[in-house]
Write a protein that holds these residues in place. Structure first.
Motif, PDB file in Angstrom:
ATOM      1  N   LEU A  26      -3.133   7.686 -13.522  1.00  0.00           N
ATOM      2  CA  LEU A  26      -3.558   8.364 -12.298  1.00  0.00           C
ATOM      3  C   LEU A  26      -4.304   7.411 -11.365  1.00  0.00           C
ATOM      4  O   LEU A  26      -4.125   7.455 -10.144  1.00  0.00           O
ATOM      5  CB  LEU A  26      -4.418   9.575 -12.630  1.00  0.00           C
ATOM      6  N   ALA A  27      -5.116   6.531 -11.939  1.00  0.00           N
ATOM      7  CA  ALA A  27      -5.828   5.553 -11.115  1.00  0.00           C
ATOM      8  C   ALA A  27      -4.839   4.590 -10.467  1.00  0.00           C
ATOM      9  O   ALA A  27      -4.970   4.242  -9.290  1.00  0.00           O
ATOM     10  CB  ALA A  27      -6.837   4.788 -11.962  1.00  0.00           C
ATOM     11  N   ALA A  28      -3.843   4.169 -11.229  1.00  0.00           N
ATOM     12  CA  ALA A  28      -2.824   3.271 -10.680  1.00  0.00           C
ATOM     13  C   ALA A  28      -2.022   3.964  -9.587  1.00  0.00           C
ATOM     14  O   ALA A  28      -1.703   3.360  -8.560  1.00  0.00           O
ATOM     15  CB  ALA A  28      -1.902   2.788 -11.797  1.00  0.00           C
ATOM     16  N   LEU A  29      -1.703   5.227  -9.808  1.00  0.00           N
ATOM     17  CA  LEU A  29      -0.950   5.966  -8.794  1.00  0.00           C
ATOM     18  C   LEU A  29      -1.766   6.146  -7.516  1.00  0.00           C
ATOM     19  O   LEU A  29      -1.215   6.101  -6.417  1.00  0.00           O
ATOM     20  CB  LEU A  29      -0.521   7.329  -9.338  1.00  0.00           C
ATOM     21  N   ALA A  30      -3.067   6.330  -7.654  1.00  0.00           N
ATOM     22  CA  ALA A  30      -3.919   6.447  -6.480  1.00  0.00           C
ATOM     23  C   ALA A  30      -3.915   5.139  -5.692  1.00  0.00           C
ATOM     24  O   ALA A  30      -3.895   5.138  -4.461  1.00  0.00           O
ATOM     25  CB  ALA A  30      -5.335   6.815  -6.890  1.00  0.00           C
ATOM     26  N   ALA A  31      -3.896   4.013  -6.418  1.00  0.00           N
ATOM     27  CA  ALA A  31      -3.843   2.712  -5.752  1.00  0.00           C
ATOM     28  C   ALA A  31      -2.487   2.473  -5.109  1.00  0.00           C
ATOM     29  O   ALA A  31      -2.388   1.888  -4.035  1.00  0.00           O
ATOM     30  CB  ALA A  31      -4.156   1.611  -6.746  1.00  0.00           C
TER      31      ALA A  31
END
Length: 72
Positions: A26-31
């Motif tokens: 999820l953090a990677a997708l936000a980035a």
């Protein structure tokens, strides 16, 4: 007297890996959201399934690698 149920190490490891894998994804997708070019090579209909494989693979490997809890 009934013995209390023990949560096996494999279950703990797989659960922790699923949580960490999902939050990392999820953090990677936000980035990535600001840079859509990183996922542009993947068809839109396939992307959610491919992305779902990341935490699934992490969970599988951690559950497979963890040792069984010894039973008395």
């Amino acid at each position: 007297m009934p013995q209390s149920k023990v949560i096996e190490t494999k279950v703990k490891a797989a659960s922790a890996a699923a949580f960490l894998g999902s939050t990392s994804l999820l953090a990677a997708l936000a980035a990535v959201e600001d840079n859509a070019r990183l996922l542009s090579w993947m068809p839109d209909t396939v992307a959610p399934f491919v992305l779902a494989l990341v935490p699934t693979a992490i969970t599988f490997v951690s559950g497979w690698a963890a040792k069984h809890t010894p039973r008395i």
